[in-house]
Design an enzyme around this catalytic site. Structure first.
Site, PDB file in Angstrom:
ATOM      1  CE  LYS A   1      -0.060  -0.426   5.273  1.00  0.00           C
ATOM      2  NZ  LYS A   1      -1.581  -0.399   6.084  1.00  0.00           N
TER       3      LYS A   1
ATOM      4  CE1 TYR B   1      10.224  31.667   4.552  1.00  0.00           C
ATOM      5  CE2 TYR B   1      10.300  29.991   4.817  1.00  0.00           C
ATOM      6  CZ  TYR B   1      10.064  31.197   3.736  1.00  0.00           C
ATOM      7  OH  TYR B   1       9.688  30.758   2.112  1.00  0.00           O
TER       8      TYR B   1
END
Ligand SMILES: *Cc1c(COP(=O)(O)O)cnc(C)c1O
Length: 367
Positions: free
Chosen positions: A32, A257
């Site tokens: 998956k 940042y």
């Protein structure tokens, strides 16, 4: 080239072979989520060539993709939404999990001309998917228009061997199996174990194990079960990048940042053109890159497309040089385990979230 995830399919084959041997049962290879980020089709083929008996996916779309690639092995899809194209699934011989009487009804209704192959999922204590209150109402009639192939459940705490909940779940699973036996369904595949249980809980192996993370060479839980090496697993993915820029920066320069960190001294910084858009966790700290001169830690916040590492004043690295973000650890590089720990997460999330902008390259690891 900017960045690539190198996936060593021989490591996946090794892991499948060794897990199947230790389980002594059939093995369902869990592919998956794009094979935990490693690439659905190449991993599925490698797992099958190494002896996997089944492929397991969450979504029906993932099962369709496997069939479209020409894969004919048994496939089980276990998160099939109401209203899905059950007819197409049946035509393509995709086995379906059912977790409610309603789901069984829908699957039965689509079983016209050809019966759906079904695995019943029971909730033995994880309290997520699977039959719970409706299990007592289940009768042969509900199963008359389908082909019952198997019964399964999922552990919540298999990475904590000896935990009582595991014994409770095992007992409830055995009771659920008994009910199907008493309804006359004796020839069914019983499967309960995930990777952690496959590695540590032989009593739960039954007829098939469903291995995900261990197949990719990663430990389900480094703290409780040990790391890949101690479990005899070979991590299959190496994530690497070519440095975008190297530059000299004076001491006390705020980086990134929010200026959450500043250079502690005059140094060289390396900029890696990968960020959270590529699956590098924004909050990662105490991780970074590895090169032939050793580890260099992240400095400042990870941004969307870039992060910065402190290479140290004496670094000889130049822009364009390849560095390793994580690998199997054998050269001293960070591992997916380290990145998990560095971001309050787990190795599963680190590999699975490597984004689609990062090409997957299939070969043995190259340092
Ligand atoms: C994802 C999943 C697995 C595999 O779990 P791992 O811990 O990766 O081995 C097994 N069974 C089900 C139902 C799953 O959803």
């Amino acid at each position: 080239m900017r960045a690539e995830a190198i996936v060593d399919l021989s490591a996946i084959k090794h892991n499948v072979e060794s897990l199947k041997k230790s389980a002594g049962t059939k093995l369902l290879a869990v592919v998956k989520a794009d094979a935990y980020g490693h690439g659905l089709i190449p991993v599925a083929k490698a797992a099958l060539s190494a002896g996997a008996d089944y492929l397991g996916v969450a979504l029906l779309e993932e099962a369709f993709a496997l069939r479209e690639a020409g894969i004919e092995a048994p496939i089980l899809a276990w998160l099939v939404q109401p209203g899905s194209d059950f007819k197409k699934a049946i035509e393509l011989d995709i086995e379906l999990a059912a977790a409610s009487l309603k789901a069984l009804g829908e699957i039965s209704a689509a079983s016209v001309g050809k019966k759906a192959k079904v695995h019943l999922e029971v909730d033995t204590g994880m309290t997520r998917g699977g039959f719970l209150n409706e299990w007592d109402q289940l009768s042969s009639e509900h199963l008359s228009n389908i082909e019952l192939i198997g019964i399964f459940s999922h552990f919540a705490r298999a990475d904590e061997p000896g935990e009582k909940q595991n014994i409770d779940q095992l007992n409830r699973f055995t009771q659920a199996v008994d009910k199907l036996h008493s309804l006359g369904f004796t020839n069914i595949i019983r499967h309960l174990s995930n990777s952690a249980a496959t590695l540590k809980d032989e009593a739960s192996s039954f007829d098939m194990v469903r291995t995900g993370i261990a197949m990719y060479g990663l430990s389900p839980d480094v703290k409780t079960l040990g790391n890949s090496k101690s479990l005899g697993l070979r991590p299959a993915m190496q994530l690497r990048a070519a440095l975008y820029l190297v530059k000299e920066v004076p001491a006390n320069s705020p980086v990134g940042y929010g200026a959450t960190e500043s250079t502690p001294r005059d140094t060289k910084l390396g900029i890696v053109a990968m960020g959270y858009a590529d699956g590098i966790p924004r909050i990662a700290h105490d991780a970074g890159i590895w090169s032939s001169s050793g580890k260099s830690p992240i400095i400042g916040r990870v941004s969307m497309d870039q992060f910065v590492v402190d290479l140290g004043p004496d670094s000889k690295l130049q822009s364009g040089d390849w560095v390793v973000i994580f690998g199997n650890g054998s050269h001293g590089e960070y591992t997916a385990d380290d990145w998990g720990a560095a971001s309050g997460s787990i190795n599963y999330e680190i590999v699975t979230r490597i984004g689609p902008r990062v090409p997957r390259i299939y070969s043995a690891h190259v340092y």
